[in-house]
Design an enzyme around this catalytic site. Structure first.
Site, PDB file in Angstrom:
ATOM      1  N   ASP A  61      11.434 -29.188 -21.997  1.00 55.00           N
ATOM      2  CA  ASP A  61      11.807 -28.301 -23.100  1.00 55.00           C
ATOM      3  C   ASP A  61      13.026 -27.433 -22.784  1.00 55.00           C
ATOM      4  OD1 ASP A  61      10.514 -26.795 -21.168  1.00 55.00           O
ATOM      5  OD2 ASP A  61       8.787 -26.286 -22.418  1.00 55.00           O
ATOM      6  N   ASN A 130      -1.914 -19.697 -23.410  1.00 54.62           N
ATOM      7  CA  ASN A 130      -2.600 -20.100 -24.640  1.00 54.62           C
ATOM      8  C   ASN A 130      -2.921 -21.600 -24.669  1.00 54.62           C
ATOM      9  OD1 ASN A 130      -0.099 -21.191 -24.941  1.00 54.62           O
ATOM     10  ND2 ASN A 130       0.404 -20.189 -26.875  1.00 54.62           N
TER      11      ASN A 130
END
Ligand code: GLP
Length: 238
Positions: A61, A130
């Site tokens: 990413d 998360n």
């Protein structure tokens, strides 16, 4: 693993043995603090005479809007932590662009480049608090390919320490999708520190749901999780 040092050593041994087993290895690389120790070991290995000339890499990413020269971009991170210290060829070290004018095209050509390379042999992953992998936030479809993502506030908070202030943390990123990651032949997930412990505990409950991206890995045939003792702090004993 007892601690971060042992985790990095184990991650290096496993990654290196795959790299040496395959003639033209294709490795998926991650950023963040977790893989830094592993990259350090690869640099040490190179300094002892091993060549990474034959290696192709694809990073997971990149932040949208950061120039490659920005110290917080993942381009900069990879150059700083690994690429400029070893002999990987520049044209073989891929990181998605966060500053292109046409993201649709960038995403499609990144996917195509992975396919053209023959696919990722070994994908390294860190873990978001998360449960994200790459920048695939909760709710990302499991069939997603390289795409533009909106970062969650919890992710921006978690990564704010790399920036001068939270306001500077980008709101968007470009990331391989869950399907892109799942097409890798082998996956190594690195989990270090007490902050990741609730996420590791949740992963070990084995519920597979798009609300918890890393849970997709339960459906992959070849995943190794390397975690240190701190990451087990909140893992419930069965
Ligand atoms: C970022 C990256 C992830 C990485 C995560 C964890 O959000 N996009 O790929 O796994 O951070 O980072 P750290 O290793 O610093 O905890």
């Amino acid at each position: 693993m007892k601690d971060y040092k042992e985790l990095s050593q184990k991650a290096f041994e496993l990654t290196q043995s795959e790299i040496e087993r395959i003639k033209e290895p294709v490795v998926g690389l991650a950023t963040g603090s977790t893989p830094e120790g592993l990259y350090q070991k690869m640099i040490e290995h190179y300094n002892k005479g091993y060549s990474y000339k034959h290696l192709t890499s694809f990073n997971l990413d990149e932040y949208i809007g950061l120039e490659e020269s920005d110290p917080n971009s993942y381009h900069y991170y990879m150059n700083d932590k690994l690429f400029r210290h070893i002999d990987i060829k520049e044209e073989k070290a891929h990181v998605p662009s966060g500053i292109t004018a046409d993201f649709e095209k960038e995403c499609a050509s990144y996917e195509q480049a992975i396919k053209d390379s023959g696919g990722i042999d070994i994908q390294l992953l860190g873990l978001g608090v998360n449960g994200h992998i790459g920048f695939n936030e909760p709710g990302t479809p499991f069939d997603s390919q390289t795409h533009v993502v909106e970062l969650e506030e919890s992710t921006r908070d978690a990564n704010a320490h790399f920036f001068a202030s939270k306001g500077e943390v980008p709101r968007k990123a470009i990331s391989m999708g869950i399907d892109t990651i799942m097409r890798s032949r082998k996956i190594i997930l690195l989990v270090s520190g007490v902050k990741k412990s609730p996420a590791l505990n949740k992963l070990l409950t084995k519920d597979v749901t798009e609300r918890f991206p890393v849970s997709a890995l339960h459906k992959h045939p070849d995943v190794t999780v390397i975690a240190d003792e701190a990451a087990f702090t909140y893992v419930e004993k069965k």
